[in-house]
Enzyme design. Structure first.
Site, short mmCIF file in Angstrom:
data_model
loop_
_atom_site.label_atom_id
_atom_site.label_comp_id
_atom_site.label_asym_id
_atom_site.label_seq_id
_atom_site.Cartn_x
_atom_site.Cartn_y
_atom_site.Cartn_z
N HIS A 24 0.82 -1.21 0.00
CA HIS A 24 0.00 0.00 0.00
C HIS A 24 0.86 1.26 0.00
CE1 HIS A 24 -2.60 3.10 1.54
NE2 HIS A 24 -3.49 2.51 0.76
N CYS A 35 31.20 2.71 -29.53
CA CYS A 35 30.53 2.72 -28.23
C CYS A 35 31.38 3.38 -27.15
CB CYS A 35 30.13 1.31 -27.83
SG CYS A 35 31.52 0.18 -27.74
C1 PEP Z 1 36.21 1.65 -24.99
O1 PEP Z 1 37.32 1.19 -24.73
O2 PEP Z 1 36.00 2.65 -25.68
C2 PEP Z 1 35.03 0.97 -24.45
C3 PEP Z 1 33.81 1.32 -24.81
O3 PEP Z 1 35.22 0.00 -23.51
P1 PEP Z 1 35.57 0.29 -21.98
O4 PEP Z 1 35.41 1.75 -21.73
O5 PEP Z 1 34.64 -0.55 -21.19
O6 PEP Z 1 36.99 -0.17 -21.87
#
Ligand code: PEP
Ligand code: MG
Length: 800
Positions: free
Chosen positions: A433, A763
């Site tokens: 609740h 990434c």
């Molecule tokens: C990178 O090296 O750019 C990456 C994305 O991996 P991490 O930052 O986890 O080493």
């Protein structure tokens, strides 16, 4: 006027009958008559109508008493509210049930008993107010329910008590707050066959994720005994999440199991033969055996069964309403037959109404160490003076803007909860609740915080943070925080795919509203760190680690056959949550990339990790996976990935290998993966490689033969191109991804990838931090870019 109708069996009720039987009974009638045929078992019963209520009110002259007592009421004056509410309830309780009404109720009861093949049916008597369970206001728990009611006298008494409960203090205050007229609201009572969950189990299920409104999961809460223990927040129940789209395809996608600390349950107080008791006192609260506390209340079969019914109920009510109707459903399991039942359903009123146009994020400005933690409700932060209240009777000690700290809050607390900057309770889970009400009020709340009443001192400054996914934290002092509103409109004409980096499963659902193309990097280390916590080799050989670690491993793996099963399940579930949030867009999950010193920090890790002078350049990434001393651990990572793709059906998961120095290493890793059931191209499996070492760029065309895609890790690539330790403050001024040498390598690898028709994305952090870098990548023709969730919208706008 037609003859008034005082009782109607469920089989004759429909949603359109709300004015005479209230929302709860109408939904029960609708389900009983329509959904039973689709295999959803709803216990039989009948409704005592609002006409019966009005007849009771008139016969006992209650209209005037209500008017007199509620004239000029100030709900902020807790004392006044309490005395006026009490006067009305006492008048109800001493009222006589009009003879005609009593006769009809008993007739309805006799015929229900006959249908159930018994002399006097054992029933639940639930309140169903005409203004409750509407799609916009929940009125959850505003009126009473009486369980295990048996015999004629007790039934009449329970109905009278339900009528009176329309005037509990909290119900009066709630109506004032929501602008309902006390004399236009009426109460109907639902009389429903009891499911013997006192010796079985019960709980609540929602057809969406309650904190974020994420619509593709079913959340099931479960505890032993009668369902009141979950609804009232007496216990922290077990929690299960089921992913709807993959379940619909036939997969067993129970993607989360969380063991609650269910220490109490509500059971029958008397053998059913004692019929002369009043409706109160027929149930009692008892402790749950230690061994049962660490057992799952439901098995996956049962969770999936409930979830399927949940989907069906949501579908049915959405069709009837002609708009999406996420539902809040109560279920019960009969301890004698082991059968499951649906005992109640109403539209969910909070998460389903969240704005889809903006994402609101609260963030603490400074890092701090929490003093307590529990289950987060509401995704906000609040701060103020802690006010410790032992019971709602102490309400007048509370000042608006303070933080309410209580053992648990039943509905009597609502007047205080409304004025709180934040709420902390020692007991309760996500569907108790306290959680439901604070969500609806928009007050940040952390429930299930054992020891809060001891550790927090009355009057001390505290900050309560529920913003960070599933865990809620309490900090000493008033900490500054930000609130950011991000509009969720995707610019048109983007040529590059925009993805986000999400490694923490707890923030996956809240980020699922972002208009992006998937997840470009889910770092497995985050899941290991935040959720699994145990070193994989320690999970495989717990007897080798020290006593303290062994105890921790034992505690964490309660509910699992062994620590290995725990490791694989919790890792798989962490991955699955991220994959489910973005299903069926691609979610790139990278196998673990801790350094030795970081692995050593996992529980039991020290024993298995060497000490390296330079871990950044040492035993990390691919080099571990085929090494005989880590191989068994890598097998667990593979098993978790396989479970996510094949058992849960989340085949949108792409696997990515980090820090792969040589082509030979690539071949070896793929070989080990094959041995562990992850074969590239089979069942649609794609395998990517991080491009983060200059060798990956120089030999890109060679590496491309072994992978479906590349993702540039600009963080490591910069470190290794410029020879700058990315963690060193001394040379920080030299660390810059925009350096021409780094950019030149990035351009080169994009060209090579195009040539070999390998997908290429990025990434690393660079495009999230530097919009001009993001533009550069687009110009170079990169296919996709994975950004931090908090910057994705802003960068996306600038890419056009
Ligand atoms: C990178 O090296 O750019 C990456 C994305 O991996 P991490 O930052 O986890 O080493
Ligand atoms: Mg890296």
């Amino acid at each position: 006027m037609n003859n008034p109708i005082f009782c109607v069996p469920f089989s004759k009720l429909r949603l359109k009958d709300i004015p005479r039987i209230g929302g709860k009974n109408a939904a029960l009638g609708e389900m009983f008559s329509r959904l039973k045929a689709r295999g959803i078992p709803v216990p039989d019963g009948f409704a005592v109508t609002t006409q019966a209520y009005w007849s009771f009110v008139e016969a006992n002259g209650l209209r005037q008493i209500i008017k007199d007592n509620l004239r000029d009421l100030d709900v902020e004056d807790a004392g006044g509210l309490a005395s006026r509410g009490k006067a009305i309830r006492e008048a109800f309780m001493s009222g006589e049930m009009p003879e005609k009404v009593a006769r009809e109720i008993l007739k309805g009861y006799a015929s229900l008993s006959q249908r159930l093949n018994c002399r006097t049916a054992d029933v639940a008597v639930r309140s169903s107010a005409t203004a409750e369970d509407l799609p916009t206001v929940s009125f959850a728990g505003q009126q009473e329910t009486y369980l295990h009611v048996q015999g004629e006298d007790m039934l009449i008494d329970a109905v009278r008590k339900c009528f009176a409960s329309l005037f509990t203090d909290r119900a009066i205050a709630y109506r004032v707050a929501n602008g309902f007229d006390h004399l236009k609201v009426a109460l109907s009572a639902g009389v429903q066959q009891m499911v013997r969950s006192d010796i079985g189990a019960a709980g609540v299920m929602f057809t969406l994720h309650t904190e974020t409104g994420f619509p593709d999961v079913i959340l099931v809460n479960a505890s032993y005994g009668l369902g009141e223990s979950v609804v009232k927040g007496l216990v922290n129940p077990d929690q299960y999440l089921v992913h709807k789209p993959t379940m619909a395809k036939g997969f067993r996608s129970v993607i989360e199991h969380r063991l609650g600390n269910k220490h109490k349950k509500i059971i029958y107080a008397q053998p059913a033969a004692h019929r002369l008791m009043t409706a109160d006192g027929m149930t009692k609260t008892v402790s749950i055996d230690a061994k049962d506390r660490v057992r799952w209340v439901l098995n996956d079969e049962e969770v999936l069964q409930l979830a399927k019914w949940g989907v069906e109920i949501e579908k049915y009510f959405s069709q009837t309403a002609k708009s999406k109707r996420p539902m809040d459903i109560e279920w019960a399991k009969d301890g004698k037959s082991g059968k499951l039942f649906i005992v109640q359903a109403r539209p969910e009123t909070v998460a389903s109404q969240k704005s889809k146009a903006f994402m609101e994020t609260y963030r603490l400005k400074a890092a701090a160490r929490p003093i307590l933690q529990g289950v987060a409700v509401g995704q906000k932060i609040g701060a103020g003076k802690a006010r410790l209240l032992k019971s709602a009777k102490e309400m007048n000690r509370f000042k608006p803007g303070e933080v309410l700290v209580a053992h648990m809050t039943d509905p009597d607390w609502v007047p205080v909860m409304k004025q709180a900057a934040a709420i902390v309770t020692e007991e309760g889970g996500r569907t108790c609740h306290a959680a439901i009400v604070s969500r609806e009020l928009g007050v940040p709340c952390v429930v299930g915080v054992p020891g809060a009443m001891q550790k927090l001192k009355d009057g001390m400054d505290v900050t309560v943070s529920a913003e960070h996914g599933e865990e809620g934290y309490i900090y000493a002092g008033i900490l500054p925080f930000d609130i950011k509103r991000t509009p969720l409109k995707r610019p048109s004409g983007l040529k590059t795919q925009v993805m986000i980096n999400v490694g923490n499963p707890d923030i996956a659902f809240e980020n699922a509203v972002l208009p992006v193309d998937g997840v470009g990097l889910a770092r497995m280390e985050f899941i290991l760190n935040e959720h699994v916590k145990i070193h994989p080799l320690a999970a495989l050989s717990p007897s080798k680690v020290g006593n303290r670690e062994r105890d921790l491993i034992h505690k964490l793996s309660l509910g699992y056959r062994n620590p290995k099963e725990y490791f694989v399940s919790v890792l798989a579930e962490g991955i699955a949550k991220i994959a489910a949030a973005f299903y069926d867009k691609p979610v790139i999950v990278r196998t673990s990339d801790f350094k030795t010193n970081e692995y050593a920090n996992l529980i039991g890790g020290k024993l298995f990790e060497p000490t390296e002078a330079n871990p950044m350049l040492g035993w990390r990434g691919a080099s571990r996976y085929y090494d005989p001393s880590y191989r068994p651990a890598f097998a667990l990572e593979c098993e978790a990935l396989r479970c996510v793709r094949e058992v849960f059906g989340l085949s949108n998961v792409i696997v990515m290998i980090p820090f792969c120095r040589t082509v030979e290493e690539a071949k070896q890793v793929l070989g080990v993966m094959r041995e562990n059931g992850l074969r590239r191209g089979v069942k649609g499996l794609q395998i990517y490689m991080m491009v983060e070492i200059p060798s990956n760029v120089i030999l890109a065309e060679e590496f491309a033969k072994y992978f479906d895609g590349f993702s540039i890790g600009s963080n490591d690539l910069t470190q290794l191109t410029l020879g700058v330790d990315r963690d060193s403050a001394l040379v920080r001024h030299l660390y810059d991804e925009r350096n021409p040498a780094v950019k030149s390598l990035i351009s080169a690898v994009i060209r090579s990838a195009k040539k070999s028709k390998t997908k290429i994305g990025i990434c690393g952090q660079a495009p999230s931090d530097y919009p001009e870098f993001a533009k550069f990548l687009v110009q170079e023709g990169i296919d996709s870019m994975s950004l931090n969730p908090d910057t994705a919208m802003a960068i996306m706008k600038r890419l056009k």
